[in-house]
Design an enzyme around this catalytic site. Structure first.
Site, PDB file in Angstrom:
ATOM      1  N   ASN A 423     106.959   8.056  22.885  1.00 56.46           N
ATOM      2  CA  ASN A 423     105.949   7.565  23.800  1.00 56.46           C
ATOM      3  C   ASN A 423     106.446   7.680  25.243  1.00 56.46           C
ATOM      4  O   ASN A 423     107.584   7.341  25.533  1.00 56.46           O
ATOM      5  CB  ASN A 423     105.623   6.096  23.496  1.00 56.46           C
ATOM      6  CG  ASN A 423     104.818   5.942  22.236  1.00 56.46           C
ATOM      7  OD1 ASN A 423     103.868   6.666  22.000  1.00 56.46           O
ATOM      8  ND2 ASN A 423     105.194   4.950  21.417  1.00 56.46           N
ATOM      9  N   HIS A 529     106.993  15.678  20.930  1.00 55.14           N
ATOM     10  CA  HIS A 529     108.027  15.139  20.050  1.00 55.14           C
ATOM     11  C   HIS A 529     109.157  16.133  19.866  1.00 55.14           C
ATOM     12  O   HIS A 529     109.031  17.294  20.204  1.00 55.14           O
ATOM     13  CB  HIS A 529     107.415  14.775  18.686  1.00 55.14           C
ATOM     14  CG  HIS A 529     106.392  13.698  18.765  1.00 55.14           C
ATOM     15  ND1 HIS A 529     105.033  13.958  18.718  1.00 55.14           N
ATOM     16  CD2 HIS A 529     106.519  12.347  18.919  1.00 55.14           C
ATOM     17  CE1 HIS A 529     104.370  12.803  18.822  1.00 55.14           C
ATOM     18  NE2 HIS A 529     105.251  11.826  18.954  1.00 55.14           N
TER      19      HIS A 529
END
Length: 529
Positions: A423, A529
């Site tokens: 995040n 990611h």
């Protein structure tokens, strides 16, 4: 001559890349090797005064169909594929007048270069080689007796071995066979990938990937891991196409981080303003636009000077002397830029281990393409994240609309958030990051970490308060609850940019309104990611 050495009496040579061809063939001819060739290769050898037989003389058939058919003949493939120790093979050769071919030297029609040049469909099709791959694969299969060369770089090693031992060793023929199959595999991969794009097919039933070894690395992410760097053959400016002007060899982690930094700085249009990105462990730790490169660097460094130590610095304009002087003040692993002035190169040269890379340009952040990630037993393939905030329709969802200055900082922050591991939370003010939170399992934790880094940076700079006071905040994905937003507001954020799309958007908007904070939705998420 040892048992596994095979002498060369006849060589079939057909190359599109004629680099070193005449010198190579001359040394073969000097050893009594019969040269057989085709088309332009035969002409080049004949013009150099070398005795060379046309493949048509070997087969008894002329080239036909615009050269599409010339080597696809039993007298060629029989001569390549015959196992010398097999009596039945020898009998067939004698019966049909097939002479052995001991060396095959072929490099293929330049299909990849033709595609890269932007050629039309029919031109690309005509540059698909048929006879070349067939001969290469045949010779590689029969490497027990036949040597195959597909790379100009192998001319000298093979000649040296032939001149030293009278022929090629089995070890060499095995190495050449592997290189040959790798070349035809890469060639077919390029063709199939081009066809998929031409057919507008994103997920064909089978997809092949290929690369050319750029460098075998000392180790991978850790010393116990082996690693190598392969270039994919595209013209996209970056680490694969860069020229290293100075410094020691790049490591696996250097390459990974330099790529991350340069892709991030490409988000910032050099025509608008100079920009600098500092990356550590694949995450930006400072990003800024400024009046000059040195100004942008100072602002970027102020975001997190602790993390910047030993980092990668990427610039969107030519590295100049002022910026170079500032960058070398602290330990930096790599500087990457489209170009560098001679004065800047000299300044960086004072740090012998500091790598300086120039790329000749910036990658287009809007360009398509694929990204690939390996999984156990497979690959994940997706299109490149080429969404750019300048192209997004920003929707004001709060009672207070952002000011023009806040909007500029919001766009800036969202550009950065695209390149921060999820995040991701990015605080920004005056077109510079003032706090970055990356890679946390909770968005609240990312907001807290980014705020803490801003406090630490303020202490280093001797400021009375962190620069998050009055800043904007960007989130790479929606706030699932209002708690992440409230953490950012507590840090001093006055305006928010986020994708939106949560089932609790109304709660998040209400919290912003209660705090007098402006918020816009982009409608685009930037997970990384």
């Amino acid at each position: 001559m040892t048992r596994d050495v095979r002498s060369i009496s006849r060589a079939l040579i057909s190359v599109s890349d004629k680099t070193g061809l005449v010198a190579f063939a001359s040394r073969l001819a000097a050893r009594g090797v019969e040269l057989v060739s085709t088309g332009g290769t035969r002409k080049a050898l004949a013009d150099a005064g070398l005795p060379v037989k046309d493949v048509a003389d070997l087969t008894g058939f002329p080239e036909m169909m615009d050269g599409r058919v010339k080597t696809l003949h039993p007298k060629v493939h029989g001569g390549i594929l015959a196992v010398r120790a097999d009596a039945a093979h020898q009998a067939s050769m004698a019966e049909h007048g097939i002479a052995p071919i001991d060396l095959v030297v072929v490099n293929l029609y330049p299909f990849e270069a033709t595609v890269a040049s932007g050629a039309d469909y029919d031109t690309c099709i005509e540059n698909i080689d048929i006879g070349g791959p067939a001969m290469i694969r045949a010779a590689a299969k029969n490497h027990g007796d036949v040597a195959v060369i597909v790379d100009v770089a192998d001319y000298e090693p093979v000649l040296a071995e032939v001149e030293a031992s009278g022929g090629t060793t089995l070890a060499t023929r095995r190495r050449l066979a592997q290189a040959a199959y790798a070349r035809t595999a890469a060639y077919d991969a390029a063709i199939s990938t081009w066809f998929a794009a031409a057919n507008e097919t994103f997920a064909p039933p089978r997809r092949a990937f290929a690369g050319d070894l750029a460098e075998e690395l000392r180790y991978g992410e850790n010393p116990h891991q082996k690693a190598a760097f392969y270039a994919g053959g595209t013209a996209r400016p970056g680490v694969a196409t860069a020229r290293q002007l100075q410094g020691k060899a790049l490591s696996y982690n250097n390459l990974n981080d330099t790529d991350a930094a340069f892709e991030a700085v490409a988000e910032f249009d050099p025509a608008r303003a100079p920009a600098v990105v500092i990356v550590k462990h694949a995450n930006p730790c400072g990003v800024a636009e400024g009046a000059s490169l040195v100004d942008a660097y100072r602002k970027a460094l102020a975001c997190d000077p602790t993390s910047a130590f030993g980092g990668i610095v990427a610039l969107n304009r030519t590295l100049d002397a002022d910026a170079a002087k500032a960058i070398v003040e602290i330990f930096t692993e790599v500087i990457v830029a489209p170009d560098a002035t001679e004065e800047a190169i000299a300044i960086v040269g004072s740090k012998k281990n500091l790598r300086l890379l120039v790329t000749g340009g910036l990658p287009d952040p809007r360009a398509g393409g694929l990204t690939v990630k390996s999984l156990a037993g497979g690959l994940l393939v997706q299109g490149r994240d080429n969404a750019v905030v300048d192209d997004m329709e920003l929707k004001v969802v709060t009672k207070r609309a952002p000011t023009a200055a806040e909007l500029a900082d919001m766009a800036f922050a969202f550009r950065v958030a695209k390149h921060v591991k999820s995040n991701a939370i990015v605080y920004a003010k005056d077109l510079a990051t003032v706090g970055i939170g990356a890679g946390q399992m909770s968005r609240v934790d990312s907001a807290r970490i980014a705020a803490r880094k801003a406090i630490d940076a303020a202490e280093v700079a001797g400021l009375a308060a962190p620069l998050t006071r009055g800043c904007v905040v960007a989130s790479d994905a929606f706030f699932p609850f209002a708690d992440g937003l409230m953490t950012a507001i507590e840090a001093g954020a006055k305006a928010v940019i986020q994708p939106g799309g949560s089932i609790r958007d109304a709660d998040v908007i209400a919290a912003a309104d209660a705090a007098g904070v402006a918020m816009v939705f982009t409608g685009v998420r930037h997970f990384r990611h």
